[in-house]
Every structure is written in C-alpha cells, then in structure tokens.
Design a protein around this motif. Structure first.
Motif, short mmCIF file in Angstrom:
data_model
loop_
_atom_site.label_atom_id
_atom_site.label_comp_id
_atom_site.label_asym_id
_atom_site.label_seq_id
_atom_site.Cartn_x
_atom_site.Cartn_y
_atom_site.Cartn_z
N UNK A 435 -24.64 -82.23 5.66
CA UNK A 435 -25.74 -81.71 4.61
C UNK A 435 -26.60 -80.75 5.39
N UNK A 436 -26.65 -80.58 6.58
CA UNK A 436 -27.38 -79.71 7.24
C UNK A 436 -26.74 -78.34 7.09
N UNK A 437 -25.31 -78.25 7.58
CA UNK A 437 -24.59 -76.98 7.13
C UNK A 437 -24.49 -76.43 5.93
N UNK A 438 -24.61 -77.32 4.80
CA UNK A 438 -24.65 -77.06 3.43
C UNK A 438 -25.93 -76.35 3.16
N UNK A 439 -27.03 -76.89 3.77
CA UNK A 439 -28.31 -76.08 3.71
C UNK A 439 -28.51 -74.58 4.14
N UNK A 440 -27.52 -74.35 5.35
CA UNK A 440 -27.42 -72.96 5.72
C UNK A 440 -27.05 -71.85 4.87
N UNK A 441 -25.85 -72.43 4.13
CA UNK A 441 -25.34 -71.35 3.19
C UNK A 441 -25.94 -71.49 1.68
N UNK A 442 -26.81 -72.54 1.45
CA UNK A 442 -27.54 -72.30 0.27
C UNK A 442 -28.69 -71.23 0.57
N UNK A 443 -29.16 -71.39 1.62
CA UNK A 443 -30.40 -70.76 2.03
C UNK A 443 -30.10 -69.05 2.00
N UNK A 444 -28.86 -68.90 2.21
CA UNK A 444 -28.51 -67.48 1.91
C UNK A 444 -28.91 -66.94 0.44
N UNK A 445 -28.37 -67.83 -0.23
CA UNK A 445 -28.76 -67.61 -1.52
C UNK A 445 -30.19 -67.44 -2.06
N UNK A 446 -30.95 -68.44 -1.58
CA UNK A 446 -32.43 -68.39 -1.33
C UNK A 446 -32.99 -67.06 -1.12
N UNK A 447 -32.59 -66.74 0.07
CA UNK A 447 -32.95 -65.37 0.83
C UNK A 447 -32.66 -64.10 -0.16
N UNK A 448 -31.58 -64.15 -1.03
CA UNK A 448 -31.31 -63.12 -1.53
C UNK A 448 -32.10 -62.88 -2.82
N UNK A 449 -32.48 -64.19 -3.48
CA UNK A 449 -33.28 -64.43 -4.56
C UNK A 449 -34.69 -64.11 -4.42
N UNK A 450 -35.39 -64.53 -3.21
CA UNK A 450 -36.87 -64.40 -3.11
C UNK A 450 -37.30 -63.53 -1.96
N UNK A 451 -36.37 -63.29 -1.24
CA UNK A 451 -36.83 -62.49 -0.05
C UNK A 451 -36.41 -60.93 0.16
N UNK A 452 -35.52 -60.73 -0.54
CA UNK A 452 -34.95 -59.31 -0.42
C UNK A 452 -35.30 -58.49 -1.93
N UNK A 453 -35.39 -57.15 -1.73
CA UNK A 453 -36.09 -56.37 -2.53
C UNK A 453 -35.02 -56.19 -3.95
N UNK A 454 -35.50 -55.80 -4.90
CA UNK A 454 -34.51 -55.33 -5.86
C UNK A 454 -33.87 -54.02 -5.81
N UNK A 455 -32.26 -54.01 -6.09
CA UNK A 455 -31.82 -52.46 -6.27
C UNK A 455 -32.52 -51.85 -7.45
N UNK A 456 -32.62 -50.39 -7.29
CA UNK A 456 -33.10 -49.81 -8.39
C UNK A 456 -32.29 -50.03 -9.61
N UNK A 457 -30.69 -49.84 -9.24
CA UNK A 457 -29.97 -49.89 -10.39
C UNK A 457 -29.58 -51.10 -10.75
N UNK A 458 -30.30 -52.41 -10.41
CA UNK A 458 -29.91 -53.63 -10.76
C UNK A 458 -30.29 -53.72 -12.40
N UNK A 459 -29.17 -54.40 -13.09
CA UNK A 459 -29.63 -54.67 -14.55
C UNK A 459 -30.64 -55.86 -14.86
#
Length: 502
Positions: A435-459
């Motif tokens: 379950x700890x391993x699973x948390x790691x790869x789900x956190x990758x999705x959280x990082x993209x959604x909330x911590x990375x900036x939006x691409x100018x061309x993103x719809x």
C-alpha cells in the motif's frame, strides 16, 4: 417435475431479465438505429429491473437446475456488484465522447454489455464445473468484442486480439483441469467432487499429485478472470486499448464474478466437513490439498508485481490496470484465512472498490474526452483548470491507496484484521508495504494536478452539471462508507453465514 422447473425458473429471474434486455436491445437497435440513447435507456431500465429482482432474492438459499447454480446471499451480493457496475457504465457510456463522437451505432455495444453482465452473474452462482466454464466463456466472448469496439483507435484491435489469445489459453488450461477432476472424482457438481475427494486422497501420492495439477490448471481460469499474477499479462494492454467504459466494467464486474466463482470453488470443493472443534465461522480444508499456500503466493505476487510495475507507467489507464492487479492480490490474501470473516472482508472491499475504482475511471474518461490523451502529463495544473474534478480524482486515488477517512481504508482494514486474526500476520505486513508503494505512484498524479503549472496550450476541462452530479454520486459513497460502514459490514457478514455447504 414441472413444478420444480417452474420454481427454478422463478429463482433465475434476474438472469432472465438481463437476457430479455439483451434481446430487446438488439431489436431496438434495428428500429431506432439513429437514436442510440433509446437503446441505452432500455438497457439501463433492464439493469434496474434486474437489480430489483436481485433485492427480492435476499435471504434465499437454494440450488436450481439440478445443482448447476446456487441461489444464495453470497451469490446475490456479487450479482448486485455486477448490476451496479452495469448501471453506472451504461450512464458513463451515454456521456462518452470516445464511443459517441464518430457517429457509430452503439446498439450492439449495449447488447454485448448485457451479455457480459449475464455471464458474470452466472459466474457468481455457478456450482458445477461445466457451468463455471460456460459462464466464463459467455462473459469472455462478449468482453473480447467490447475491448476492441472502438476500431479506429490504434491499439483497440491489438487489445482485443491479446485478450482473445490469453483468454483461449486460460480457458483451455481450465477445461483440462476440470477433465482431470472429473476423471478423479466422477462428478462435476462441487458438492459431489467434495464428497469424492477423501477417497481420491486415500489412493496415494499419484492421485494426490494429479489432484494438485488439476487444481492448478483450474486456478488458471479463475486467475485470468481476476487478473492475478501470473495470469495478468492481458490486463494492461486491454485496459489501455479498450474504451474507458469497458475498462471500468472489466475492472469491477469481471473481477467480482471471478472472485465469487473462485471462492465458491475453493471453499465448497475442498472443505473438510468431518473437521471438528473449530471456532464458529471457520472451516478446515482437506488434508493433502495445498491450495492455501498456492493462493497466498499468488496474492503476494499480484500485490508486489502490480504495484512495482505501476510505478513506471505514464498512461493513467495502464497505471490503473496494474493497480487493479494489485487489488486482486489484496483480496486474494483474505481467501487464505479460511473463515467467514475473511470472505466478508472481501465482500466489503468489493463494495467500496465499486465506487472508488469506477470513480477514478470516470474521471479519466472525462479528462481524456477534453484533452484527447490519457497521459499523466495532461493532468498538469488540473487543480486550477477543473478544481472539483481534480479533488474528486484525488479522493478516489487516496481511497484506492487505503488511507482514512475514505472507504478504501475500511476495505483494507477488514482484510488486514482478518489476516492477523487468522494467523497470517506476515501476509498482512506484505499487503501494508505494498500500500505504501501504491501511494508513491498515486502521488505522481497529485503532483501533476496540484503542484505543476498549466501548459499555455492546455485545453480547458469544463464539466456539465450532469457530469458533476455523476462524479458526486460516486464521490459521496467513497467518503460516506469511510465514516459509516456498519450496515455494509453487517450485510457482508450475513451473506456468508449460510454459504459453502456442499
């Protein structure tokens, strides 16, 4: 004789309802070919009627069609999971740009969905080895076609072909195992096989070895349906290439039917009815049949390989496919406990898995419809582009990880408790580490959604009010069952109280 047949047919009413829905869907597609929502509405109504008929069977304990199918609370519970998944997937399909954008007729799609659901419902109650095989084939043949339904997609045909090849091999192995069991015991009904096994084991090592080979071969068929390692190779490619709606349906409904059938096969066939002085709610397996250790190994492999390979995935559908393999491992681990507590834990897990997994796939479908991609990089800045959808997806993924206060935590809690109480502490530790391993790869999705900036061309990712309500319908149970789960647990415990008598 006629009275018994009529009684059997009345107890087969839910399956009859979904069969009639299938036929009406084919007919309606011919009449309303340019109005696919008419067919979808008809199929939705058919699933709802089937659900009502299932509720009416709660508390029933019977065997129909000369012992071919069991009608009990255990089967009804898993059939309800299949029907609920069918209802939600029909609603998703009506809103899917992937299915509806090219102007194709979707009538046969809904008919095949009914056929697959029928096979999975029969799987949940099958108590005869040949009926199990027929049910698997019915659901599989429909699933092969559904997985390649979007023919214009570059990987759809590949997914369908791989599914067919792996399914054919697994079915062949299972059928050979069934033939060995029949040769050893002279019976195909699970109860008859159970009664003959003590005599088989008394013949010596040669018979015991043949029985072990037959059991392993039969497990190949079950393992294929639940996506357990090493029968999982079809899963990532099919999940990636199939329409998101079908991927969601297979991840829940197909797995539910497979687990119900696997549990019935193992418990009824190998239970030691002569065992005495056992605690209430537990049972013993026949001496000389080592399926418990085999299933424990499969559980560890499924959890570990599923989670480790998911770490490297960038396609979210493929990531969720490996996550699904890992979840099969969590549920398999509770099978080895040999108690009603372990079975009820699996049932609780399936009920919460229905909402959190379908919720995750629905969010993926909505985002893919807007962006045209399922890559994790497309989720950059989703927290600002579509805050409600981003938060909902985050909650679904947290629940899949098994963290409080979500329903996924309750599911894993009961599985871990059953393992520890049954003396399988090491297996509970392995599951917790995974379950700890699973948390790691789900956190990758959280990082993209909330911590990375939006691409100018993103719809932009905007949802209609209907889509927002659909997300909410899946989100509320995912949170509510994490806080108030007593009725669900009681229902699961009641559903296994009379289950498994040969």
């Amino acid at each position: 004789m006629s009275g018994q047949l009529l009684n059997d047919i009345s107890l087969f009413a839910p399956e009859t309802a979904i069969t009639v829905t299938l036929l009406l869907a084919v007919l309606a597609d011919l009449i309303f070919r340019r109005q696919p929502r008419v067919v979808a509405g008809l199929v939705l109504a058919g699933f709802l009627v089937t659900g009502v008929l299932l509720i009416a069977q709660a508390g029933t304990h019977a065997s129909i069609f000369s012992g071919m199918i069991a009608v009990d609370s255990f089967a009804v519970f898993f059939k309800a999971i299949v029907v609920a998944a069918g209802i939600l997937v029909v609603l998703f399909s009506m809103d899917s740009g992937e299915l509806n954008s090219s102007g194709r007729s979707t009538g046969e799609y809904y008919a095949l969905l009914c056929a697959a659901a029928l096979g999975m419902m029969v799987m949940a109650g099958a108590s005869n080895l040949l009926m199990m095989y027929i049910a698997i084939e019915l659901s599989s043949l429909s699933s092969y076609l559904l997985s390649g339904y979007t023919r214009e997609a570059p990987d759809a045909s590949e997914a369908s072909l791989k599914y067919l090849i792996y399914g054919a091999v697994s079915s062949g192995l299972m059928l050979y195992g069934i033939s060995l069991l029949y040769g050893l015991t002279g019976g195909l009904g699970l109860g008859a096989v159970n009664r003959a096994l003590p005599g088989v084991l008394a013949r010596g090592d040669a018979a015991s070895l043949t029985l072990l080979i037959a059991t392993v071969l039969a497990l190949a068929g079950f393992g294929y349906k639940i996506s357990a390692v090493p029968f999982h190779f079809w899963t990532p490619d099919v999940y990636e290439g199939a329409p998101v709606t079908i991927t969601a349906f297979l991840s829940v409904a197909s797995k539910a039917g497979g687990f119900a059938m696997l549990i019935r096969f193992l418990k009824v066939t190998f239970i030691d009815t002569a065992a005495v002085a056992l605690p209430a709610g537990t049972w013993a397996t026949l001496q000389g049949v080592h399926w418990v250790d085999l299933v424990a190994i499969l559980a560890v492999l499924s959890m570990t390989i599923g989670n480790l390979v998911a770490v490297w995935q960038n396609n979210l559908k493929r990531l969720l496919a490996y996550s699904s393999i890992a979840h099969a491992g969590y549920m398999l681990s509770a099978v080895v406990v040999l108690s009603n507590e372990g079975l009820s834990a699996i049932m609780v897990y399936f009920a919460v898995y229905l909402f959190m997994n379908l919720g995750a796939f629905y969010a993926v479908m909505l985002i893919a419809d807007k962006t045209g991609s399922e890559d994790i990089d497309e989720y950059r800045g989703l927290g600002s582009r579509s805050p409600f959808l981003a938060v909902a997806l985050a909650i679904f993924l947290v629940s899949l990880t098994g963290l409080p206060p979500t329903a996924g935590f309750v599911g894993k809690l009961y599985i871990f408790a059953a393992l520890i109480k049954g003396g399988w502490t090491w297996l509970a530790i392995v599951a917790a580490l995974n379950s700890v391993i699973a948390l790691y790869y789900y956190v990758r999705v959280f990082r993209n959604m909330f911590l990375r900036s939006v691409e100018p061309s993103a719809p932009p990712v905007t949802l209609s009010w209907v889509q927002n309500i659909a997300v909410l319908v899946l989100l509320v149970p995912t949170l509510l069952l994490g806080l108030y789960f007593t009725p669900l647990v009681q229902l699961a415990q009641a559903s296994v109280s009379l289950f498994g008598t040969p």
